[in-house]
Enzyme design. Structure first.
Site, PDB file in Angstrom:
ATOM      1  N   LYS A 268      30.556 -10.604 -26.569  1.00  0.00           N
ATOM      2  CA  LYS A 268      30.415 -10.477 -28.019  1.00  0.00           C
ATOM      3  C   LYS A 268      29.449  -9.369 -28.417  1.00  0.00           C
ATOM      4  CE  LYS A 268      31.618 -15.080 -29.667  1.00  0.00           C
ATOM      5  NZ  LYS A 268      31.204 -16.194 -30.544  1.00  0.00           N
TER       6      LYS A 268
ATOM      7  N   PRO B 282      34.523 -12.534 -35.700  1.00  0.00           N
ATOM      8  CA  PRO B 282      35.034 -11.743 -34.570  1.00  0.00           C
ATOM      9  C   PRO B 282      34.482 -12.273 -33.256  1.00  0.00           C
ATOM     10  CG  PRO B 282      33.407 -10.505 -35.846  1.00  0.00           C
ATOM     11  CD  PRO B 282      33.708 -11.742 -36.619  1.00  0.00           C
ATOM     12  N   GLU B 283      35.357 -12.405 -32.276  1.00  0.00           N
ATOM     13  CA  GLU B 283      34.967 -12.911 -30.954  1.00  0.00           C
ATOM     14  C   GLU B 283      35.179 -11.824 -29.914  1.00  0.00           C
ATOM     15  OE1 GLU B 283      36.816 -16.741 -30.357  1.00  0.00           O
ATOM     16  OE2 GLU B 283      36.444 -17.347 -32.430  1.00  0.00           O
TER      17      GLU B 283
END
Length: 428
Positions: free
Chosen positions: A60, A8-9
């Protein structure tokens, strides 16, 4: 296209914060915050009769705020205060938890009786039956910090703080981080907070920038950006900017495209369908694109030449599509009929096989259960040689009286016994 899982970014964490704010709107949570036994993250010492949950994101990182309701502002008589301003009935102050998702982190609101398998942190609602907001992380690389704050070594968010992000990059081009290839610099969260592996591939692909071009060389050109004519209307300026974006503008625009799509299991939508996202990808894991490992061991996808700072001796790999777009119809398999043997030949072969089996003490003829299935099977080479030898042996055709006369003649001369002896010695 076969989907390859990814970390996930920035867009995924922003979608996760939107998901939390959507599903938790109007919900009151109660009780202790539970941590799984296998998680190595710290315990969350938070207990309250009633509290709310909200979320914000930055690059993030995502921050959860646990907000006790006003009724618990004062500690009731007879209840002792614990450490860090807590009482046995709940904390006196809100608590912030900062999460970093690692490779597989996400949030899910589920039934309290049916928790996900890898739910490592659980917040329970006050309703009946209870529900639970869970931090799910099957690879367990995700982290959370109690009373956490945004990490100081992370720069402004590329999505929500674009102007600060751009200024932070262009003001610090002398930093040693920009001595590296542009593909590696884009993963440096000190300057590109929110950019990850798939985003860097898509950004560089759209601008046709070789991934192993020196970062400073690419970014210095942006310091002297041409000023637009003052005679242009605002709409024309916006149009020109969209048609000819630079690298830093795409670092903002490309993640926002992903956010606008939503879904992928992170947004408020319940569907985990990734079809729209896979169709949106132009470079990352797309068949026909080339790939190399950068200096950090991360795979970068690109098209064309890699650039002057490409790792030496590293061979570029092309991704091939495993699914044929227009597969040819498979031709049916044709089996030739097995010719039948004559009953006479088969019976003689069975006799030979039985005799050889008796000599060796092994069962060479198939049993009764497999006899029907093995009728067409040929005898092995050894049985064929023995059969031919038994048929062609001159001793088998010689009458018994002649054999006796030959044996007595050999004993009288004595020559027949010497010759076989010499042959046996040579053979040994």
């Amino acid at each position: 296209m076969e989907w390859v899982s990814k970390m996930p970014e920035g867009p995924e964490l922003h979608l996760a914060s939107c998901y939390i704010n959507t599903v938790c709107a109007g919900l009151i949570f109660s009780g202790k915050v539970e941590k799984s036994e296998v998680s190595k993250n710290p315990e969350v010492l938070f207990e309250s009769d009633a509290y709310l949950i909200s979320a914000t994101s930055r690059g993030k990182e995502i921050k959860l705020t646990l907000m006790p309701l006003k009724e618990e502002k004062n500690t009731l008589p007879g209840r002792e205060r614990g450490k860090e301003g807590q009482s046995q009935n709940g904390p006196q102050q809100p608590m912030d938890l900062v999460f970093r998702f690692g490779m597989s982190g996400s949030f899910k609101l589920t039934s309290g009786a049916e928790l996900p398998k890898h739910a490592h942190l659980r917040f329970y609602t006050k309703e009946s039956p209870r529900r639970a907001l869970c931090f799910v992380d099957f690879r367990r690389f995700g982290r959370w910090e109690v009373h956490g704050t945004w990490q100081l070594d992370r720069g402004p968010c590329v999505m929500l703080e674009y102007e600060k992000f751009r200024e932070n990059v262009l003001r610090n081009l002398s930093d040693k981080a920009f001595n590296k290839p542009i593909c590696e610099a884009l993963l440096n969260q000190k300057f590109f907070n929110g950019i990850g592996n798939y985003l860097r591939a898509e950004i560089l692909y759209r601008l046709k920038i070789p991934p192993f071009e020196k970062a400073r060389t690419v970014l210095e050109a942006l310091q002297h950006r041409k000023q637009q004519s003052p005679d242009l209307t605002l709409s024309k300026k916006v149009k020109l900017k969209r048609e000819n974006p630079d690298l830093l503008e795409l670092c903002h625009a490309v993640p926002m495209e992903v956010i606008d799509m939503g879904g992928k299991g992170y947004g408020p939508e319940p569907s985990d369908d990734t079809a729209a996202f896979e169709e949106w990808l132009q470079c990352y894991c797309v068949p026909g694109m080339r790939s190399l490992r950068d200096g950090n061991g991360r795979t970068i996808w690109f098209q064309g030449e890699p650039g002057p700072m490409a790792p030496k001796g590293e061979k570029s790999r092309k991704r091939r599509s495993r699914v044929n777009a227009d597969p040819e119809p498979s031709s049916p398999k044709v089996t030739k009929p097995v010719p039948k043997r004559s009953s006479k030949g088969s019976s003689s072969q069975e006799k030979v096989a039985t005799q050889s089996g008796r000599k060796k003490g092994k069962e060479l003829v198939p049993g009764a259960e497999n006899a029907k299935g093995n009728k067409a099977r040929k005898p092995n080479a050894r049985s064929r040689r023995k059969a031919s030898a038994s048929q062609e042996s001159p001793m088998s055709k010689t009458p018994a009286a002649d054999r006796k006369r030959q044996a007595s003649a050999r004993r009288s001369t004595g020559t027949a016994t010497v010759a076989p002896r010499s042959r046996r010695v040579k053979a040994e």
